[in-house]
Design a protein around this motif. Structure first.
Motif, PDB file in Angstrom:
ATOM      1  N   LYS A   9       0.838  -1.182   0.000  1.00 42.22           N
ATOM      2  CA  LYS A   9       0.000   0.000   0.000  1.00 42.22           C
ATOM      3  C   LYS A   9       0.880   1.242   0.000  1.00 42.22           C
ATOM      4  O   LYS A   9       1.742   1.404   0.867  1.00 42.22           O
ATOM      5  CB  LYS A   9      -0.913   0.021   1.234  1.00 42.22           C
ATOM      6  N   THR A  46      -4.966   2.405   8.515  1.00 49.46           N
ATOM      7  CA  THR A  46      -4.999   1.958   7.118  1.00 49.46           C
ATOM      8  C   THR A  46      -5.335   0.474   7.040  1.00 49.46           C
ATOM      9  O   THR A  46      -6.120   0.042   6.180  1.00 49.46           O
ATOM     10  CB  THR A  46      -3.642   2.223   6.438  1.00 49.46           C
ATOM     11  N   ILE A  50      -8.474  -1.192   5.073  1.00 52.00           N
ATOM     12  CA  ILE A  50      -8.347  -2.233   4.045  1.00 52.00           C
ATOM     13  C   ILE A  50      -9.253  -3.409   4.378  1.00 52.00           C
ATOM     14  O   ILE A  50      -9.996  -3.908   3.525  1.00 52.00           O
ATOM     15  CB  ILE A  50      -6.873  -2.686   3.917  1.00 52.00           C
ATOM     16  N   ASP A  55     -10.673   1.113   1.847  1.00 45.01           N
ATOM     17  CA  ASP A  55      -9.454   1.582   1.193  1.00 45.01           C
ATOM     18  C   ASP A  55      -8.878   0.434   0.377  1.00 45.01           C
ATOM     19  O   ASP A  55      -8.921  -0.731   0.805  1.00 45.01           O
ATOM     20  CB  ASP A  55      -8.445   2.053   2.244  1.00 45.01           C
ATOM     21  N   PHE A  57      -5.546  -1.100  -2.211  1.00 45.85           N
ATOM     22  CA  PHE A  57      -4.103  -1.261  -2.077  1.00 45.85           C
ATOM     23  C   PHE A  57      -3.510  -1.475  -3.455  1.00 45.85           C
ATOM     24  O   PHE A  57      -4.236  -1.680  -4.436  1.00 45.85           O
ATOM     25  CB  PHE A  57      -3.758  -2.406  -1.112  1.00 45.85           C
ATOM     26  N   ASP A  58      -2.195  -1.394  -3.541  1.00 46.04           N
ATOM     27  CA  ASP A  58      -1.526  -1.404  -4.838  1.00 46.04           C
ATOM     28  C   ASP A  58      -1.322  -2.812  -5.394  1.00 46.04           C
ATOM     29  O   ASP A  58      -1.380  -3.022  -6.611  1.00 46.04           O
ATOM     30  CB  ASP A  58      -0.185  -0.676  -4.724  1.00 46.04           C
TER      31      ASP A  58
END
Length: 214
Positions: A9, A46, A50, A55, A57-58
């Motif tokens: 992330k 965070t 998630i 949220d 994430f990459d």
């Protein structure tokens, strides 16, 4: 079961990048009570966002039972949050012009549950949280500990199987914080998975396991 696999992330602001997680893994079994600790900026909130599908994430995978949460579309994410995730925050987020009972019934209204059943569920959760005697009071007329109990009862009313708690005792004195932890002990009987962020080692000690973020 919650299974985060190789999560990376990164927050981006203009040309600046802040890496929060790289190849982070976490497994939480159904009904487990996990405390998350770490320094400021280590990614505690965070992580909750998630898990709560608030949220992204990459890279990596987020599995909840047989569902790959990160592959869900917008509607699927909304359904996942509605059906599985409840939040308890440090600042309660009660509606001031609603009574304790009415605040607890809010997530049930969103789920389309009829009035009589809403009342029954609210009564049950107020009893569990130890606030049946203040059901008709407004938030302005109850203590911080009672407001947090109301927020917990509201989270439980939805019947979801994951409870995410972000510093639930952060605004409370030590004695009241321990009272709130006793409520969390009762929640465990509801077979709810609890993931709680805290900076307090004594509060974290109530959990089955502590995850330290660095």
């Amino acid at each position: 079961m919650i299974n985060l696999q190789n999560i990376t992330k990164i927050y981006r602001t203009g040309d600046n990048e802040t890496e929060v997680f790289r190849d982070f893994n976490l497994f939480v079994d159904d009904g487990e009570y996990v405390a998350v600790m770490g320094r400021s900026g280590s990614g505690k909130t965070t992580l909750l966002n998630i898990i709560g599908a608030m949220d992204g994430f990459d890279s990596g995978r987020y599995m909840y039972n047989d569902a790959e949460v990160n592959k869900l579309d917008r509607h699927g994410l909304e359904q996942f949050r509605r059906n599985h995730i409840s939040y308890v925050f440090q600042n309660y987020f009660l509606i001031n012009y609603y009574s304790v009972r009415e605040n607890i019934e809010l997530p049930l209204i969103a789920k389309g549950i009829k009035r009589k059943q809403r009342r029954e569920i609210a009564e049950q959760k107020m009893e569990l949280a130890g606030i049946s005697d203040i059901a008709d009071k407004l938030p302005a007329y109850i203590s911080g500990g009672q407001m947090q109990r109301c927020a917990i009862a509201r989270a439980l009313a939805s019947g979801n199987d994951i409870l995410l708690a972000d510093e639930p005792t952060g605004a409370l004195d030590a004695h009241t914080a321990e009272d709130i932890m006793n409520v969390f002990e009762c929640i465990r009987k509801e077979k709810c998975t609890i993931i709680m962020v805290t900076h307090d080692e004594q509060i974290a000690a109530h959990a089955d396991r502590i995850v330290n973020l660095t």
